[in-house]
Write a protein that holds these residues in place. Sequence first.
Motif, PDB file in Angstrom:
ATOM      1  N   ALA A 177      47.928 -31.835 -13.125  1.00 22.14           N
ATOM      2  CA  ALA A 177      46.844 -32.260 -12.253  1.00 22.14           C
ATOM      3  C   ALA A 177      45.910 -31.079 -12.012  1.00 22.14           C
ATOM      4  O   ALA A 177      46.362 -29.946 -11.833  1.00 22.14           O
ATOM      5  CB  ALA A 177      47.404 -32.771 -10.933  1.00 22.14           C
ATOM      6  N   PRO A 178      44.607 -31.282 -12.016  1.00 27.65           N
ATOM      7  CA  PRO A 178      43.683 -30.168 -11.763  1.00 27.65           C
ATOM      8  C   PRO A 178      43.969 -29.499 -10.429  1.00 27.65           C
ATOM      9  O   PRO A 178      44.285 -30.154  -9.437  1.00 27.65           O
ATOM     10  CB  PRO A 178      42.313 -30.858 -11.763  1.00 27.65           C
ATOM     11  N   GLY A 179      43.878 -28.186 -10.421  1.00 25.20           N
ATOM     12  CA  GLY A 179      44.138 -27.433  -9.197  1.00 25.20           C
ATOM     13  C   GLY A 179      44.606 -26.023  -9.500  1.00 25.20           C
ATOM     14  O   GLY A 179      44.594 -25.575 -10.647  1.00 25.20           O
ATOM     15  N   VAL A 180      45.035 -25.311  -8.454  1.00 25.74           N
ATOM     16  CA  VAL A 180      45.488 -23.923  -8.569  1.00 25.74           C
ATOM     17  C   VAL A 180      47.008 -23.908  -8.641  1.00 25.74           C
ATOM     18  O   VAL A 180      47.684 -24.553  -7.829  1.00 25.74           O
ATOM     19  CB  VAL A 180      44.990 -23.081  -7.382  1.00 25.74           C
ATOM     20  N   TYR A 181      47.551 -23.152  -9.602  1.00 22.82           N
ATOM     21  CA  TYR A 181      48.994 -23.059  -9.798  1.00 22.82           C
ATOM     22  C   TYR A 181      49.437 -21.602  -9.721  1.00 22.82           C
ATOM     23  O   TYR A 181      48.735 -20.694 -10.184  1.00 22.82           O
ATOM     24  CB  TYR A 181      49.390 -23.636 -11.165  1.00 22.82           C
ATOM     25  N   ALA A 182      50.609 -21.405  -9.155  1.00 23.55           N
ATOM     26  CA  ALA A 182      51.231 -20.076  -9.128  1.00 23.55           C
ATOM     27  C   ALA A 182      52.118 -19.946 -10.360  1.00 23.55           C
ATOM     28  O   ALA A 182      53.054 -20.727 -10.549  1.00 23.55           O
ATOM     29  CB  ALA A 182      52.055 -19.899  -7.861  1.00 23.55           C
ATOM     30  N   LEU A 183      51.809 -18.978 -11.209  1.00 21.99           N
ATOM     31  CA  LEU A 183      52.516 -18.786 -12.468  1.00 21.99           C
ATOM     32  C   LEU A 183      53.318 -17.494 -12.388  1.00 21.99           C
ATOM     33  O   LEU A 183      52.798 -16.455 -11.964  1.00 21.99           O
ATOM     34  CB  LEU A 183      51.516 -18.722 -13.617  1.00 21.99           C
ATOM     35  N   GLU A 184      54.585 -17.558 -12.788  1.00 18.71           N
ATOM     36  CA  GLU A 184      55.460 -16.382 -12.756  1.00 18.71           C
ATOM     37  C   GLU A 184      56.098 -16.199 -14.124  1.00 18.71           C
ATOM     38  O   GLU A 184      56.562 -17.156 -14.747  1.00 18.71           O
ATOM     39  CB  GLU A 184      56.557 -16.558 -11.703  1.00 18.71           C
ATOM     40  N   MET A 185      56.100 -14.958 -14.609  1.00 21.34           N
ATOM     41  CA  MET A 185      56.735 -14.601 -15.870  1.00 21.34           C
ATOM     42  C   MET A 185      57.724 -13.482 -15.621  1.00 21.34           C
ATOM     43  O   MET A 185      57.397 -12.504 -14.929  1.00 21.34           O
ATOM     44  CB  MET A 185      55.689 -14.142 -16.903  1.00 21.34           C
ATOM     45  N   VAL A 226      56.199 -10.218 -24.591  1.00 16.97           N
ATOM     46  CA  VAL A 226      57.655 -10.167 -24.739  1.00 16.97           C
ATOM     47  C   VAL A 226      58.211 -11.525 -24.324  1.00 16.97           C
ATOM     48  O   VAL A 226      57.596 -12.241 -23.524  1.00 16.97           O
ATOM     49  CB  VAL A 226      58.288  -9.049 -23.877  1.00 16.97           C
ATOM     50  N   ALA A 227      59.355 -11.903 -24.858  1.00 14.45           N
ATOM     51  CA  ALA A 227      59.973 -13.180 -24.519  1.00 14.45           C
ATOM     52  C   ALA A 227      60.192 -13.256 -23.012  1.00 14.45           C
ATOM     53  O   ALA A 227      60.805 -12.373 -22.420  1.00 14.45           O
ATOM     54  CB  ALA A 227      61.286 -13.345 -25.271  1.00 14.45           C
ATOM     55  N   SER A 228      59.692 -14.326 -22.389  1.00 10.57           N
ATOM     56  CA  SER A 228      59.690 -14.403 -20.925  1.00 10.57           C
ATOM     57  C   SER A 228      60.069 -15.797 -20.458  1.00 10.57           C
ATOM     58  O   SER A 228      59.756 -16.798 -21.107  1.00 10.57           O
ATOM     59  CB  SER A 228      58.295 -14.065 -20.368  1.00 10.57           C
ATOM     60  N   GLU A 229      60.743 -15.835 -19.297  1.00  9.55           N
ATOM     61  CA  GLU A 229      60.986 -17.094 -18.611  1.00  9.55           C
ATOM     62  C   GLU A 229      59.761 -17.394 -17.746  1.00  9.55           C
ATOM     63  O   GLU A 229      59.238 -16.506 -17.072  1.00  9.55           O
ATOM     64  CB  GLU A 229      62.241 -17.004 -17.736  1.00  9.55           C
ATOM     65  N   VAL A 230      59.306 -18.641 -17.774  1.00  7.96           N
ATOM     66  CA  VAL A 230      58.084 -19.010 -17.069  1.00  7.96           C
ATOM     67  C   VAL A 230      58.414 -20.012 -15.975  1.00  7.96           C
ATOM     68  O   VAL A 230      59.166 -20.969 -16.191  1.00  7.96           O
ATOM     69  CB  VAL A 230      57.053 -19.613 -18.045  1.00  7.96           C
ATOM     70  N   ARG A 231      57.831 -19.769 -14.794  1.00  5.06           N
ATOM     71  CA  ARG A 231      57.996 -20.675 -13.661  1.00  5.06           C
ATOM     72  C   ARG A 231      56.606 -21.068 -13.172  1.00  5.06           C
ATOM     73  O   ARG A 231      55.689 -20.244 -13.124  1.00  5.06           O
ATOM     74  CB  ARG A 231      58.791 -20.015 -12.537  1.00  5.06           C
ATOM     75  N   LEU A 232      56.449 -22.320 -12.822  1.00  2.00           N
ATOM     76  CA  LEU A 232      55.188 -22.842 -12.313  1.00  2.00           C
ATOM     77  C   LEU A 232      55.417 -23.389 -10.916  1.00  2.00           C
ATOM     78  O   LEU A 232      56.219 -24.310 -10.724  1.00  2.00           O
ATOM     79  CB  LEU A 232      54.664 -23.949 -13.239  1.00  2.00           C
ATOM     80  N   ASP A 233      54.737 -22.797  -9.936  1.00  2.00           N
ATOM     81  CA  ASP A 233      54.930 -23.166  -8.536  1.00  2.00           C
ATOM     82  C   ASP A 233      56.407 -23.125  -8.150  1.00  2.00           C
ATOM     83  O   ASP A 233      56.927 -24.019  -7.458  1.00  2.00           O
ATOM     84  CB  ASP A 233      54.349 -24.561  -8.252  1.00  2.00           C
ATOM     85  N   GLY A 234      57.102 -22.075  -8.625  1.00  2.00           N
ATOM     86  CA  GLY A 234      58.500 -21.882  -8.284  1.00  2.00           C
ATOM     87  C   GLY A 234      59.470 -22.704  -9.093  1.00  2.00           C
ATOM     88  O   GLY A 234      60.690 -22.591  -8.889  1.00  2.00           O
ATOM     89  N   ARG A 235      59.001 -23.504 -10.037  1.00  2.00           N
ATOM     90  CA  ARG A 235      59.873 -24.374 -10.835  1.00  2.00           C
ATOM     91  C   ARG A 235      59.922 -23.874 -12.270  1.00  2.00           C
ATOM     92  O   ARG A 235      58.887 -23.627 -12.887  1.00  2.00           O
ATOM     93  CB  ARG A 235      59.335 -25.809 -10.787  1.00  2.00           C
TER      94      ARG A 235
END
Length: 768
Positions: A407-415, A381-390
């Motif tokens: 940059a390589p590493g772990v990211y927190a992804l929110e939809m 479904v159409a979603s707003e995406v945030r990466l590391d709170g941004r």
Amino acid sequence: MLRLRDTGFGPNRAPRAPLPAWMRALRRRLPASAMRLTLLLLLAVALVAVLIPACAATAAEALRITWDRALYNPKPLKDDVFVPLPCGGAMVFRWVAADGTVPPGASAATRALYGLRGPFAYRAPGGGTGQPALLVGKYEVSALQHATLQAAAGGACPAVASSGRQVQGRVAWQDAVQAAAGWSVWLEERAAGVSDCASALVLCVPRVADGDRVVARLPTEAEWEYAARGGRAVTQEQFAAPVYPMPEGLRGHAYYADNADGRVRPIGYRAANPLGLHDVYGNVEELQLGLNRDRRYPGQVGAAVIRGGSVHTKAEDLSARRRSEVPLYGPGGVIRAPDNGYRLALDRAPRAVGPIALASALAAPGAARSLAGHLQVNVDVASEVRLDGRAVGRAVPGAPLALRGLAPGVYALEMAAQGYGQVRESYTVEPARWTQVAVALPAARGPWGWWADLSLAFERAGRPSWVPLGVVLLVLTGVTLLWRRVVARVGAGGVEGTAAPPESKPTKTTALKPRQLKKPMLIPLTHAFEPEMIALPGGRFWMGSPEDEPGRDNDEGPRHRVRIEPFAIGKTAVTFGQYDAFCEATRRDKPSDAGWGRGERPVINVSWDDAVAYAEWLSKETGLSYRLPTEAEWEYAARAGTQTPFWTGRCIHTDQANYGGNHDYANCGAKTGVYRERTVPVASLPANPWGLHEVLGNVWEWTCSEYENRYAGAEQRCAERPSRAARAVRGGSWSLEPGFLRAAGRVGVQPGYRSRSGGFRLARTLHP
């Protein structure tokens, strides 16, 4: 030669030998310190005189061919060009005259090819004025040569064996570019000690003027096609033909579907073209230098172009005009298709730049740690995406959000989407790779949804989200503790309170709690004969196809929302090895393998009844609830969070699925790959974002649902065993056009039907 004697000091000194007359005279004229200095200088000169020839001999030895000729030039010609490789090897090139002159009457299609002008001056044997020419690899790069090119960058020399004559397949575009770049640096460091190819018939490196240098690279498409057609060595009519003249016939010049048995072959076993180039057609598809920028591969720079056909290509598809494409990346990372190889060309490059620049920071072996990674987010479904709170953008079904240069590493992804639960997950971005993320947002959150909305509002305002959520967590913790106490008294039940089957014997390693599933998870095996299963979290998805999807049939609607409970599904289709164990245990006749082999190939020639009987036997043996998936479950798993025709996007290629690749789908290309004409072993091709291999193509897969012309609920439940109504089969097969592989495609088949195109994949009901 001077010898340093004992100084004479000490109780055990040796008797002195008399000095020569010239030395005694020199000693009378020089003080002792000067005498010693003179002797040391003479000794140093002697050592240098010995070491310099030894070093020169070592350098010469490094550039001497020590390989057997069959490994690098099994079909020698008098004007072959031998260019040194590390480890005592060589690669052979052919002069291809190209002076840029367009002959009168040349067609529009061939005019640009005739206009090529080579970077080197070629003098034919016997003298003459140098003519512009290309230097093109005489053979496709062999396995030994490919391994040796890695040594150019400092790796260990490979073992030299006759098996190294095999042409190298499974090469990514990035691999070939990096191998050529490393060899270019190696050649430049040694060019001064090697002859000029314009006059030498032994190891050489072409000479160029104006401060330029020689580099190795993949050929451009124009260079490849010019050489494949025969260049100036054929007439204009022959040059314009689909293939160059072949007195020995196609079978004598190429390894292809009719004579290769699907196996890549060694260099030099087939006749050369008029320019002396071998395997221009067939054996392996040859990677080209330029990338094709194509919207079919979202988030990527483009596709690698391959030319010439392979051991799986039909005779009518071997043509100088034939070109195919392969995406640079798939769900598993860099794509190294079995049929993809390469042939190198030599060129001149300005000394001020590197050997070959990698396009758009694409992955290169040995340099991956310093390159950025990429993330692609697919949603239902159409979603707003945030990466590391941004906030980073918006993803919609069929148009994933591509996040490049991370940059390589772990990211927190929110939809988050209006009316759906917010999803928060962590993903690891690897260097120079695309990480594919497919998310099915949970349905409306009910009476407690306003707390999540309030939490999201707090976050977007830059305030701590734990303030409203803390209250919710306290309440939920109390309710959970109370609920667990009630469950402990009543006893463990099945999903949503359903009791486990009487014969169920769940163990600690196989018992799962469906509602705790957050992402697909591979279930540990407890029996060697069990198929590997992937537990999928539940969710809602759009089942069926939109009315504007190319190739859509009327039975793919109405498109509707379906809720799926957590369940497990086979990582691959059931194999012959797994099904044969069932036949041996129950004394059933084993199905025919059509002569293609058993073991890890998907089982074929099985009916719906056979598949159900296998699931029932497996359930009894393991104490678990195996079955066929419902039609809705199958499509949910096949889509893996996507809403495009295929999980790969709007197009698909035979490097991603096994089907009749000599057909087009929706203008994806004149051809979308090869036609293998049989099944491939399971897990041979990339998995979809949820880890399922060959869920599209290879074999049709039975579902447990009755087939209906229009969706009316049967797709969400299993048919009764006594019913003889048609069953829904999904996924397409090795023999069909790509349009049949669409995730929404469906066919109704009688439950007793067996064919070489039909197999199945199991599902499993999860228990808490």
